[in-house]
Design a protein around this motif. Structure first.
Motif, PDB file in Angstrom:
ATOM      1  N   MET A  63       0.892  -1.084  -0.145  1.00 30.72           N
ATOM      2  CA  MET A  63      -0.172   0.076  -0.022  1.00 30.72           C
ATOM      3  C   MET A  63       0.801   1.062  -0.055  1.00 30.72           C
ATOM      4  O   MET A  63       0.474   2.299  -0.658  1.00 30.72           O
ATOM      5  N   ALA A  64       2.035   1.065   0.752  1.00 27.23           N
ATOM      6  CA  ALA A  64       2.871   2.305   0.459  1.00 27.23           C
ATOM      7  C   ALA A  64       3.616   2.620  -0.574  1.00 27.23           C
ATOM      8  O   ALA A  64       3.668   3.704  -0.914  1.00 27.23           O
ATOM      9  N   ARG A  65       3.811   1.642  -1.498  1.00 26.31           N
ATOM     10  CA  ARG A  65       4.265   1.946  -2.969  1.00 26.31           C
ATOM     11  C   ARG A  65       3.337   2.314  -4.044  1.00 26.31           C
ATOM     12  O   ARG A  65       3.867   2.829  -4.875  1.00 26.31           O
ATOM     13  N   LEU A  66       2.031   1.731  -3.734  1.00 24.12           N
ATOM     14  CA  LEU A  66       1.233   2.109  -4.834  1.00 24.12           C
ATOM     15  C   LEU A  66       0.098   3.101  -4.400  1.00 24.12           C
ATOM     16  O   LEU A  66      -0.095   3.223  -3.442  1.00 24.12           O
ATOM     17  N   SER A  67      -0.384   4.064  -5.369  1.00 27.91           N
ATOM     18  CA  SER A  67      -1.501   4.957  -5.304  1.00 27.91           C
ATOM     19  C   SER A  67      -2.735   3.918  -4.952  1.00 27.91           C
ATOM     20  O   SER A  67      -2.871   3.215  -5.366  1.00 27.91           O
ATOM     21  N   PRO A  68      -3.840   4.727  -3.949  1.00 28.66           N
ATOM     22  CA  PRO A  68      -4.845   4.013  -3.683  1.00 28.66           C
ATOM     23  C   PRO A  68      -5.685   3.483  -5.319  1.00 28.66           C
ATOM     24  O   PRO A  68      -6.078   2.260  -5.177  1.00 28.66           O
ATOM     25  N   PRO A  69      -6.029   4.310  -6.187  1.00 25.81           N
ATOM     26  CA  PRO A  69      -6.497   3.688  -7.414  1.00 25.81           C
ATOM     27  C   PRO A  69      -5.652   2.312  -7.717  1.00 25.81           C
ATOM     28  O   PRO A  69      -6.456   1.229  -8.218  1.00 25.81           O
ATOM     29  N   PHE A  71      -3.752   0.385  -6.135  1.00 25.62           N
ATOM     30  CA  PHE A  71      -3.777  -0.924  -5.229  1.00 25.62           C
ATOM     31  C   PHE A  71      -5.347  -1.351  -5.675  1.00 25.62           C
ATOM     32  O   PHE A  71      -5.334  -2.558  -5.345  1.00 25.62           O
ATOM     33  N   LEU A  72      -6.317  -0.460  -5.624  1.00 26.70           N
ATOM     34  CA  LEU A  72      -7.585  -1.263  -5.568  1.00 26.70           C
ATOM     35  C   LEU A  72      -7.764  -2.055  -6.857  1.00 26.70           C
ATOM     36  O   LEU A  72      -8.383  -2.951  -6.924  1.00 26.70           O
ATOM     37  N   ALA A  73      -7.214  -1.533  -8.257  1.00 29.97           N
ATOM     38  CA  ALA A  73      -7.111  -2.151  -9.404  1.00 29.97           C
ATOM     39  C   ALA A  73      -6.573  -3.508  -9.147  1.00 29.97           C
ATOM     40  O   ALA A  73      -6.934  -4.565  -9.788  1.00 29.97           O
ATOM     41  N   ALA A  74      -5.267  -3.559  -8.410  1.00 30.52           N
ATOM     42  CA  ALA A  74      -4.632  -4.679  -8.322  1.00 30.52           C
ATOM     43  C   ALA A  74      -5.367  -5.717  -7.650  1.00 30.52           C
ATOM     44  O   ALA A  74      -5.447  -6.806  -7.895  1.00 30.52           O
ATOM     45  N   LEU A  75      -5.840  -5.215  -6.471  1.00 30.40           N
ATOM     46  CA  LEU A  75      -6.787  -6.089  -5.502  1.00 30.40           C
ATOM     47  C   LEU A  75      -7.920  -6.616  -6.475  1.00 30.40           C
ATOM     48  O   LEU A  75      -8.375  -7.680  -6.268  1.00 30.40           O
ATOM     49  N   SER A  76      -8.619  -6.002  -7.164  1.00 31.75           N
ATOM     50  CA  SER A  76      -9.725  -6.263  -7.854  1.00 31.75           C
ATOM     51  C   SER A  76      -9.231  -7.310  -8.877  1.00 31.75           C
ATOM     52  O   SER A  76     -10.263  -8.483  -9.090  1.00 31.75           O
ATOM     53  N   ALA A  77      -8.132  -7.205  -9.593  1.00 34.39           N
ATOM     54  CA  ALA A  77      -7.644  -8.011 -10.520  1.00 34.39           C
ATOM     55  C   ALA A  77      -7.583  -9.672  -9.651  1.00 34.39           C
ATOM     56  O   ALA A  77      -7.837 -10.453 -10.375  1.00 34.39           O
ATOM     57  N   ALA A  78      -6.938  -9.429  -8.651  1.00 31.89           N
ATOM     58  CA  ALA A  78      -6.421 -10.485  -7.945  1.00 31.89           C
ATOM     59  C   ALA A  78      -7.775 -11.340  -7.578  1.00 31.89           C
ATOM     60  O   ALA A  78      -7.930 -12.623  -7.610  1.00 31.89           O
ATOM     61  N   ALA A  79      -8.829 -10.411  -7.207  1.00 31.15           N
ATOM     62  CA  ALA A  79      -9.990 -11.374  -6.811  1.00 31.15           C
ATOM     63  C   ALA A  79     -10.801 -11.932  -7.896  1.00 31.15           C
ATOM     64  O   ALA A  79     -11.174 -12.927  -7.917  1.00 31.15           O
TER      65      ALA A  79
END
Length: 91
Positions: A63-69, A71-79
């Protein structure tokens, strides 16, 4: 109670009151003789900013290395990948 004592102070308000409300600096008697009031105020603000920068924990990990949008896109892709994998196992 002490009478006849006078101190000059600078109060620096914090823009983020979740950390602290204000910082109080007690000014030396000869501080204004060495520099203008603006320079003394800038030094107080610089000192307060440096303290916050050096003593407040910073987020670590992904989370510290990625901007929130991102991070959210990466989390959605993983899901989505996890859901697709479960779907393939069920076939």
């Amino acid at each position: 109670m002490i009478k006849g004592l006078s101190k000059r102070v600078i109060v620096v308000k914090c823009p983020d009151p979740t950390i602290f409300e204000e910082a109080i600096f007690i000014i030396k008697e000869d501080a204004f003789g060495r520099g203008s009031a603006v320079n003394v105020l800038k030094e107080a603000q610089r000192t307060a900013n440096e303290y916050v920068r050096n003593n407040i924990e910073r987020p670590s990990g992904l989370m510290a290395r990625l901007s929130p949008p991102i991070f959210l896109a990466a989390l959605s892709a993983a899901a989505g990948i996890a859901w697709f994998a479960v779907y393939l196992v069920g076939i």
